[in-house]
Design a protein around this motif. Structure first.
Motif, mmCIF file in Angstrom:
data_model
loop_
_atom_site.group_PDB
_atom_site.id
_atom_site.type_symbol
_atom_site.label_atom_id
_atom_site.label_comp_id
_atom_site.label_asym_id
_atom_site.label_seq_id
_atom_site.Cartn_x
_atom_site.Cartn_y
_atom_site.Cartn_z
ATOM 1 N N ILE A 123 0.876 -1.174 0.000
ATOM 2 C CA ILE A 123 0.000 0.000 0.000
ATOM 3 C C ILE A 123 0.905 1.214 0.000
ATOM 4 O O ILE A 123 1.812 1.319 0.837
ATOM 5 C CB ILE A 123 -0.936 0.027 1.221
ATOM 6 C CG1 ILE A 123 -1.786 -1.247 1.267
ATOM 7 C CG2 ILE A 123 -1.844 1.250 1.193
ATOM 8 C CD1 ILE A 123 -2.688 -1.337 2.481
ATOM 9 N N ILE A 124 0.678 2.137 -0.938
ATOM 10 C CA ILE A 124 1.628 3.227 -1.179
ATOM 11 C C ILE A 124 1.046 4.521 -0.636
ATOM 12 O O ILE A 124 -0.086 4.919 -0.958
ATOM 13 C CB ILE A 124 1.927 3.352 -2.684
ATOM 14 C CG1 ILE A 124 2.499 2.016 -3.200
ATOM 15 C CG2 ILE A 124 2.877 4.499 -2.961
ATOM 16 C CD1 ILE A 124 2.619 1.935 -4.699
ATOM 17 N N ASP A 125 1.833 5.204 0.191
ATOM 18 C CA ASP A 125 1.463 6.497 0.752
ATOM 19 C C ASP A 125 2.569 7.478 0.458
ATOM 20 O O ASP A 125 3.704 7.308 0.938
ATOM 21 C CB ASP A 125 1.251 6.375 2.267
ATOM 22 C CG ASP A 125 0.920 7.714 2.920
ATOM 23 O OD1 ASP A 125 0.420 8.607 2.211
ATOM 24 O OD2 ASP A 125 1.139 7.841 4.141
ATOM 25 N N ASN A 126 2.254 8.517 -0.364
ATOM 26 C CA ASN A 126 3.267 9.514 -0.755
ATOM 27 C C ASN A 126 4.483 8.832 -1.367
ATOM 28 O O ASN A 126 5.639 9.139 -1.016
ATOM 29 C CB ASN A 126 3.679 10.365 0.451
ATOM 30 C CG ASN A 126 2.543 11.268 0.922
ATOM 31 O OD1 ASN A 126 1.728 11.717 0.115
ATOM 32 N ND2 ASN A 126 2.497 11.491 2.226
ATOM 33 N N GLU A 127 4.207 7.914 -2.277
ATOM 34 C CA GLU A 127 5.236 7.170 -3.006
ATOM 35 C C GLU A 127 6.086 6.284 -2.096
ATOM 36 O O GLU A 127 7.124 5.760 -2.526
ATOM 37 C CB GLU A 127 6.164 8.133 -3.780
ATOM 38 C CG GLU A 127 5.436 9.022 -4.787
ATOM 39 C CD GLU A 127 4.640 8.199 -5.805
ATOM 40 O OE1 GLU A 127 5.093 7.099 -6.176
ATOM 41 O OE2 GLU A 127 3.547 8.667 -6.212
ATOM 42 N N SER A 128 5.691 6.126 -0.849
ATOM 43 C CA SER A 128 6.402 5.224 0.065
ATOM 44 C C SER A 128 5.589 3.943 0.199
ATOM 45 O O SER A 128 4.444 3.979 0.696
ATOM 46 C CB SER A 128 6.593 5.875 1.443
ATOM 47 O OG SER A 128 7.393 7.040 1.335
ATOM 48 N N PRO A 129 6.134 2.792 -0.238
ATOM 49 C CA PRO A 129 5.384 1.541 -0.154
ATOM 50 C C PRO A 129 5.457 0.940 1.254
ATOM 51 O O PRO A 129 6.501 0.981 1.910
ATOM 52 C CB PRO A 129 6.080 0.641 -1.175
ATOM 53 C CG PRO A 129 7.478 1.147 -1.236
ATOM 54 C CD PRO A 129 7.422 2.617 -0.956
ATOM 55 N N TYR A 130 4.351 0.381 1.680
ATOM 56 C CA TYR A 130 4.299 -0.315 2.969
ATOM 57 C C TYR A 130 3.744 -1.707 2.707
ATOM 58 O O TYR A 130 2.626 -1.844 2.171
ATOM 59 C CB TYR A 130 3.398 0.442 3.957
ATOM 60 C CG TYR A 130 3.941 1.798 4.352
ATOM 61 C CD1 TYR A 130 4.786 1.925 5.449
ATOM 62 C CD2 TYR A 130 3.636 2.938 3.614
ATOM 63 C CE1 TYR A 130 5.286 3.165 5.819
ATOM 64 C CE2 TYR A 130 4.137 4.171 3.978
ATOM 65 C CZ TYR A 130 4.975 4.283 5.090
ATOM 66 O OH TYR A 130 5.488 5.505 5.449
ATOM 67 N N ARG A 131 4.544 -2.717 3.059
ATOM 68 C CA ARG A 131 4.172 -4.100 2.825
ATOM 69 C C ARG A 131 3.193 -4.559 3.900
ATOM 70 O O ARG A 131 3.312 -4.197 5.078
ATOM 71 C CB ARG A 131 5.406 -4.996 2.821
ATOM 72 C CG ARG A 131 6.369 -4.664 1.689
ATOM 73 C CD ARG A 131 7.668 -5.431 1.779
ATOM 74 N NE ARG A 131 7.445 -6.885 1.684
ATOM 75 C CZ ARG A 131 7.666 -7.740 2.661
ATOM 76 N NH1 ARG A 131 8.092 -7.300 3.842
ATOM 77 N NH2 ARG A 131 7.462 -9.029 2.492
#
Length: 328
Positions: free
Chosen positions: A285-293
């Motif tokens: 899930i991507i928030d501000n181009e930062s992916p979180y697995r």
């Protein structure tokens, strides 16, 4: 001396005096005769006038008597007519009095009926106003309920400090604050049930996956041809970087189901760009181009907790969009 009554009669007179006296007496006699004639004439005139007047009065009286007799007969006839009219009027008055008495009784009865009907009308009016107020209140309540999302009420998703919560259950864990597996498993059970309801709401049948909501013992089934593998959507024990692989497969399956729900929402809304708050791809899930697995394996507790929070926020957004859709 002759004219004086006190003078004696037997006094002798001279010739001249006698002649003078006779002449005076003759003159006086002539005057008396003339007066007598005048009185007699006047008497005759009066007699004639009296006689004529008397006869005239008799004729006039007779005529007047006849006229009065006729007037009396006429008045008597009028009196009889008036008496008949009076009797008729009295009879009519008695009938009118009877009618009036009957009318007054009927009027009293009608007024009593009117008063009862008016009281019933007022009661009905009050009841109608009461029903109308209740109806208005119910309509307002209905509109308020229509504007409310039952899903949003049944599945209250919010942010509590660093955690995403669903119905008060924290989905995540941090090193400095251990969240028990019972709470996490119950949160996963709520998420599974919510996604199952969302799939029915938007009208989608998941491809390759099936959600089995069973509270804190929920599961995700992977459909591969004729083979079905069930992954538990609940964990136990400690945080193991190389453990909980079955739970990771279940969480990834859960994310894939949410991706399919978003695709259906885009289709129903004719939208080209994503409709949820955070972009989802694969197991991220991507928030501000930062992916979180979303997997726990090889992931830190902080980043996994953040991924679960983003997952819940996307679910909250999906609820808000789905309630605006027409019934499927």
């Amino acid at each position: 001396m002759l004219c004086n009554p006190d003078a004696p009669i037997d006094v002798s007179l001279c010739k001249d005096c006698t002649t003078s006296s006779l002449d005076e007496m003759k003159r006086q006699l002539a005057e008396v005769d003339a007066e007598l004639i005048n009185y007699d004439k006047a008497l005759q005139d009066l007699s004639l006038k009296s006689s004529a007047t008397q006869w005239n009065d008799v004729d006039a009286t007779a005529a007047q008597l006849q006229r009065l007799t006729m007037e009396e007969a006429t008045l008597l006839e009028e009196l009889r007519t008036l008496e008949e009219q009076e009797a008729k009027i009295k009879k009519e008055n008695r009938e009118l009095d009877l009618t009036l008495s009957t009318g007054e009784k009927e009027s009293d009865d009608l007024y009593r009926i009117f008063r009862n009907n008016h009281r019933m009308f007022l009661q009905c009016s009050e009841e109608c106003q009461s029903y109308q107020l209740r109806r208005n209140l119910m309509e307002e309540s209905l509109e308020m309920l229509k504007s409310m999302s039952t899903l949003d009420i049944a599945f209250c998703i919010s942010i509590h400090e660093n955690y995403g919560t669903i119905n008060g259950l924290r989905l995540g864990r941090l090193p400095h604050e251990i969240v028990e597996w019972t709470e996490i498993n119950a949160a996963f059970g709520q998420v599974a049930l919510l996604m199952q309801i969302l799939s029915e709401r938007v009208g989608i049948i998941f491809t390759d996956y099936e959600i089995v909501p069973r509270g804190n013992n929920s599961a995700i089934r992977r459909l591969s041809g004729t083979k079905t593998v069930e992954y538990p959507l609940h964990g136990s024990g400690g945080w193991k970087p190389f453990g909980q692989s079955q739970l990771d497969h279940a969480i990834v399956g859960l994310l894939q189901c949410l991706i399919q729900i978003e695709a259906k929402l885009r289709e129903r809304h004719n939208a080209v760009s994503p409709v949820l708050m955070y972009r989802m791809k694969g197991e991220q899930i991507i928030d501000n181009e930062s992916p979180y697995r979303v997997k726990m394996q090889f992931n830190s507790e902080e980043r996994w907790t953040k991924a679960m929070k983003l997952l819940l926020l996307n679910l909250k957004r999906a609820i808000a969009i789905s309630v605006k859709l027409p019934e499927h």
